[in-house]
Design a protein around this motif. Structure first.
Motif, short mmCIF file in Angstrom:
data_model
loop_
_atom_site.label_atom_id
_atom_site.label_comp_id
_atom_site.label_asym_id
_atom_site.label_seq_id
_atom_site.Cartn_x
_atom_site.Cartn_y
_atom_site.Cartn_z
N LEU A 119 -33.62 -8.60 -7.40
CA LEU A 119 -32.27 -8.50 -7.97
C LEU A 119 -31.24 -8.97 -6.94
N THR A 120 -30.41 -9.94 -7.33
CA THR A 120 -29.33 -10.45 -6.48
C THR A 120 -28.01 -9.86 -6.94
N PHE A 121 -27.19 -9.43 -5.99
CA PHE A 121 -25.94 -8.75 -6.31
C PHE A 121 -24.76 -9.69 -6.09
N PHE A 122 -23.91 -9.81 -7.12
CA PHE A 122 -22.71 -10.63 -7.08
C PHE A 122 -21.49 -9.72 -7.03
N GLN A 123 -20.72 -9.80 -5.97
CA GLN A 123 -19.49 -9.02 -5.83
C GLN A 123 -18.32 -9.81 -6.39
N GLY A 124 -17.47 -9.15 -7.18
CA GLY A 124 -16.27 -9.78 -7.70
C GLY A 124 -15.13 -9.74 -6.71
N LEU A 125 -14.59 -10.91 -6.35
CA LEU A 125 -13.48 -11.00 -5.40
C LEU A 125 -12.52 -12.10 -5.81
N SER A 126 -11.25 -11.93 -5.48
CA SER A 126 -10.25 -12.98 -5.66
C SER A 126 -9.69 -13.33 -4.29
N PHE A 127 -9.07 -14.50 -4.19
CA PHE A 127 -8.67 -15.00 -2.88
C PHE A 127 -7.25 -15.58 -2.91
N VAL A 128 -6.47 -15.20 -1.91
CA VAL A 128 -5.17 -15.82 -1.67
C VAL A 128 -5.26 -16.47 -0.29
N ILE A 129 -5.14 -17.78 -0.24
CA ILE A 129 -5.44 -18.56 0.96
C ILE A 129 -4.16 -19.13 1.55
N GLY A 130 -4.04 -19.08 2.87
CA GLY A 130 -2.91 -19.67 3.56
C GLY A 130 -3.37 -20.37 4.83
N SER A 131 -2.59 -21.32 5.31
CA SER A 131 -2.92 -21.98 6.57
C SER A 131 -2.72 -21.04 7.75
N THR A 132 -1.88 -20.01 7.55
CA THR A 132 -1.72 -18.93 8.52
C THR A 132 -1.80 -17.61 7.76
N GLU A 133 -2.04 -16.53 8.49
CA GLU A 133 -2.09 -15.22 7.84
C GLU A 133 -0.74 -14.89 7.22
N GLN A 134 0.34 -15.25 7.90
CA GLN A 134 1.67 -14.98 7.38
C GLN A 134 1.89 -15.70 6.05
N GLU A 135 1.48 -16.96 5.97
CA GLU A 135 1.63 -17.70 4.72
C GLU A 135 0.81 -17.06 3.61
N ALA A 136 -0.41 -16.64 3.92
CA ALA A 136 -1.26 -16.01 2.91
C ALA A 136 -0.63 -14.73 2.38
N ARG A 137 -0.07 -13.93 3.26
CA ARG A 137 0.54 -12.68 2.83
C ARG A 137 1.80 -12.94 2.02
N ARG A 138 2.53 -13.97 2.38
CA ARG A 138 3.71 -14.32 1.57
C ARG A 138 3.29 -14.75 0.17
N ARG A 139 2.24 -15.54 0.06
CA ARG A 139 1.75 -15.98 -1.25
C ARG A 139 1.22 -14.80 -2.07
N SER A 140 0.61 -13.84 -1.39
CA SER A 140 0.11 -12.66 -2.08
C SER A 140 1.26 -11.83 -2.64
N ALA A 141 2.34 -11.69 -1.86
CA ALA A 141 3.52 -10.95 -2.33
C ALA A 141 4.17 -11.67 -3.50
N GLU A 142 4.20 -12.98 -3.47
CA GLU A 142 4.75 -13.75 -4.60
C GLU A 142 3.90 -13.57 -5.85
N LEU A 143 2.60 -13.51 -5.66
CA LEU A 143 1.72 -13.28 -6.80
C LEU A 143 1.98 -11.93 -7.44
N ASP A 144 2.21 -10.91 -6.62
CA ASP A 144 2.46 -9.56 -7.15
C ASP A 144 3.66 -9.52 -8.08
N GLU A 145 4.61 -10.42 -7.87
CA GLU A 145 5.80 -10.45 -8.72
C GLU A 145 5.45 -10.87 -10.15
N TYR A 146 4.33 -11.54 -10.33
CA TYR A 146 3.92 -12.00 -11.66
C TYR A 146 2.93 -11.05 -12.34
#
Length: 452
Positions: free
Chosen positions: A275-302
């Motif tokens: 049995l192989t286990f598949f974990q469900g995950l989503s990803f917000v990617i940035g060229s820097t950690e700061q950019e990724a966190r900004r994109r994540s906060a923008e996503l939360d608005e939607y």
């Protein structure tokens, strides 16, 4: 050496699947779900980019009412309209070379004889790239759509599922012998009568004489997926599934769940690694950690929290719209899926989780935010915990998958966390190295079982 992770694009033939409200993002194309070209172009991109599967979720009914009505579902596009994914599989297969195509189908929605015929036809059409996600339908509306007064109790649904898979196993594995279709023009013999067999199944719910009307396909039995973390669901997966979807809140929680489930697999007479286990995950990617966190906060608005609550209600089988957000989830258990409650208690281990936690965690707990290197670090920890695959949840189509292919997969390949290039072969070969079920699987018992 640890095996590379396998990657599945988790989609649904609808606008709003998991991350409700994200379809309103300017770059999102989820509203194009009626377009065949929309799905073909995505499948081609996934195929070329190195994804192993496109995985279609599906429903055959509405979720439980929200504030006494199903108005919210229509208003927000929460899995309605929802099209049948199996209808477009052949087109996706024709446009791709290596991509596995998994569809969800409930024991409720189709008789096992006709379902077995359809899947065998698709397995031929895809050259063995078809997979089946076995579900039992947790929506009361779905059961009423098929003529029942209400949802069948949880454990009884899994007993039903055991007979359902028993019928299709007999058809797929036992009805035809491998050399039963010579199509010999010289002898004038198309099929060997003594190598094709009726199955004469008689059970509590089904009577199926046979034979299977489709000759053996490349896999015979499709690759088998299953989800659900209730005791009955995990026992069913341990006996039948080759891949199981999980939604653990952390690698440590996944490690415990996987170890326990592997014990159930061994008790079922199979090897723990079957049995192989598949974990469900989503990803917000940035060229820097700061950019990724900004994109994540923008996503939360939607993100539409109210629709997230409405969807959560469907997983539990009650109207959460009538509950205060601080209500403990222990007060709202039902005959619906128990998987969400187990997952939620793992995610909030230090106290009794609430309805508010359910809404927030469904949109944020599976989210990985960071640079490609940071995301690769996180996925390495999931693999170390025993996870063999990642079910990639999207925010936008095709953007979420395009970004993952362009920025994350190269980093994963460098670390041996992803296959170096798209791999040919059947869906099962991607996970097990074989085209057909091993002899430990219960379906194998029907090979040669119906000969004279």
């Amino acid at each position: 050496m640890p095996r590379p992770l396998r990657f599945a694009a988790f989609v649904m033939n609808t606008t709003s699947h998991i991350t409700h409200g994200a379809w309103r993002l300017p770059e999102a194309r989820q509203t194009d779900f009626n377009s065949l070209e929309h799905w073909v172009s995505l499948a081609v991109e996934l195929d070329r980019g190195g994804f192993d599967f496109v995985f279609f979720a599906d429903v055959v009914g509405l979720y439980a009412d929200h504030r006494g009505s199903w108005e919210k579902f229509v208003e927000s596009g929460l899995q309605i309209p929802s099209n049948d994914p199996s209808v477009i599989v052949s087109a996706l297969a024709h446009a791709t070379e290596n991509l596995g195509i998994a569809i969800t189908s409930s024991i409720l929605q189709e008789h096992p004889f006709n379902f077995a015929r359809k899947i065998s036809t698709l397995d031929h059409a895809t050259r063995g790239r078809i997979a089946w996600n076995i579900v039992t339908s947790l929506s009361a509306n779905a059961w009423r759509n098929f003529g029942y007064d209400d949802i069948t109790p949880h454990d009884e649904r899994y007993a039903w599922a055991e007979e359902y898979v028993d019928v299709v196993y007999k058809l797929w594995e036992g009805s035809w012998e491998d050399d039963a279709l010579p199509q010999d023009k010289v002898r004038g013999v198309h099929g060997e009568f003594d190598r094709v067999h009726k199955i004469h199944h008689v059970g509590k719910r089904y009577r199926v004489e046979g034979p299977h009307l489709v000759a053996p396909s490349p896999q015979r039995t499709p690759l088998l997926f299953q989800a659900g973390s209730s005791p009955a669901g995990r026992r069913f997966a341990a006996r039948n599934a080759e891949a199981q979807f999980i939604s653990s809140p952390s690698p440590d929680a996944a490690r415990d769940l996987i170890a326990d489930t592997r014990g159930l697999v061994a008790e079922a007479g199979r090897h723990p690694d079957d049995l192989t286990f598949f974990q469900g995950l989503s990803f917000v990617i940035g060229s820097t950690e700061q950019e990724a966190r900004r994109r994540s906060a923008e996503l939360d608005e939607y993100i539409d929290d109210d629709t997230m609550v409405a969807h959560a209600a469907g997983s539990i089988g009650v109207d959460l719209g009538h509950y205060d957000l601080d209500t403990p989830v222990g007060e709202v258990e039902s005959e619906g899926s128990r998987s969400s409650l187990r997952w939620l208690r793992e995610a909030v281990p230090d106290r009794e989780p609430t309805v508010r936690d359910l809404a927030r965690l469904r949109s944020r707990n599976s989210r990985v935010v960071g640079t490609p290197e940071q995301i690769a670090d996180v996925l390495g920890r999931w693999r170390d915990a025993g996870v063999g695959g990642i079910n990639v949840i999207n925010y936008t189509i095709p953007g979420s998958y395009r970004e993952f292919i362009e920025h994350v997969l190269p980093q994963l390949r460098q670390r041996g966390l992803a296959a170096p290039e798209p791999e040919p072969g059947t869906a099962r070969r991607k996970l097990t190295g074989r085209d057909r079920l091993d002899d430990r699987h219960p379906a194998a018992a029907y090979r040669g079982a119906f000969g004279r």
